[in-house]
Design an enzyme around this catalytic site. Sequence first.
Site, PDB file in Angstrom:
ATOM      1  N   HIS A 223       1.008  -1.192   0.115  1.00 34.35           N
ATOM      2  CA  HIS A 223      -0.024  -0.153  -0.291  1.00 34.35           C
ATOM      3  C   HIS A 223       1.023   1.454   0.074  1.00 34.35           C
ATOM      4  CE1 HIS A 223      -3.607  -1.989   0.493  1.00 34.35           C
ATOM      5  NE2 HIS A 223      -3.436  -2.828   1.318  1.00 34.35           N
ATOM      6  N   HIS A 249      -2.730  -2.532   8.006  1.00 32.33           N
ATOM      7  CA  HIS A 249      -3.163  -2.490   6.674  1.00 32.33           C
ATOM      8  C   HIS A 249      -2.048  -3.180   5.593  1.00 32.33           C
ATOM      9  CE1 HIS A 249      -5.333  -0.602   3.495  1.00 32.33           C
ATOM     10  NE2 HIS A 249      -4.556   0.211   3.083  1.00 32.33           N
TER      11      HIS A 249
END
Length: 329
Positions: A223, A249
Amino acid sequence: MRTLLFMAIVLGVIGIVQDCSGSSSASMMKIENPPTKPDGSLSFLVVGDWGRNGEYNQSVVAQQMGRIGEELDIDMVISTGDNFYENGLNCTSDEKFVHSFSDIYTADSLNKQWYSVLGNHDYRGDVLVQLSPALRLIDPRWFCMRSFIVDADIVQIFFVDTTPFENKYWTETDHHYDWRGVAPREQYISNLLKDLDFALKTATPAAWKIVVGHHTIRSVSDHGDTIELVDQLLPILKSNDVDLYVNGHDHCLEHISSNDSRVQFLTSGGGSKAWRGVYKPTSEKLRFFYDGQGFMSVQLSQNTLKLAFYDISGDVLHDWNLTKELIIL
């Protein structure tokens, strides 16, 4: 007794959601006097991106968490979000809660309070379910709010709801996100940032400051940096001398140091599915990166902080210490 007292405080402060159709609103509630050791020190584990019914080595990571948790005599566990894949929970009787949480983290050392934030996958389900005290009637370890503060004297931990910051979640059509209690977005984010800035500025001067969110600020993995957080959240962390920003994440373990502030960026998102095979160079100081599964520990005293990252065998992959001058008030 401590657990019952904690539940009584929580049940008295926030509304109880009885089923999947209720409503809720976010606030930055302060939770004071969480479980700590007699000398005031605190130790905890951090795991993120885990809830897959024990699959993708989630159960193996949980076993090692139990072993390390016993060795360190931990006081609590922090979850950095994406608690239940792929689309959060549907209702308070959703079997994923038991199969991905209660039945997995069974070690005695993990029978402590869990403090959790929401991730983007949690927002794909019924958000109000994870915020509901009804889940604590099933498993009293569970505690999740959008944003809140845990105040343990020597450390204040600020949990921040980061999913609403990302622009793409508001425009993508592939998934549905539950924005109840968040919209209108601009007002929600503005209030949250103001509340966080005020809370950090009025924090105990001698306390460690740790901010927990789901999304990355700095990351070299899949990410990468979250631009919205770099622009809006990071300046607040820097101006208030935050020690650690802890997130999930990205499904990896990493430690990055800021080039121009005290902030250490720590990713603990290896609770289950990992191994993305992506590396993106950063201009910040990369101290450690492991594209695999595992978790993190933090041990705190009044003037020392020690963190460590572990793989699925419980082996230490990286450790790091930080000290601060003792402030006498």
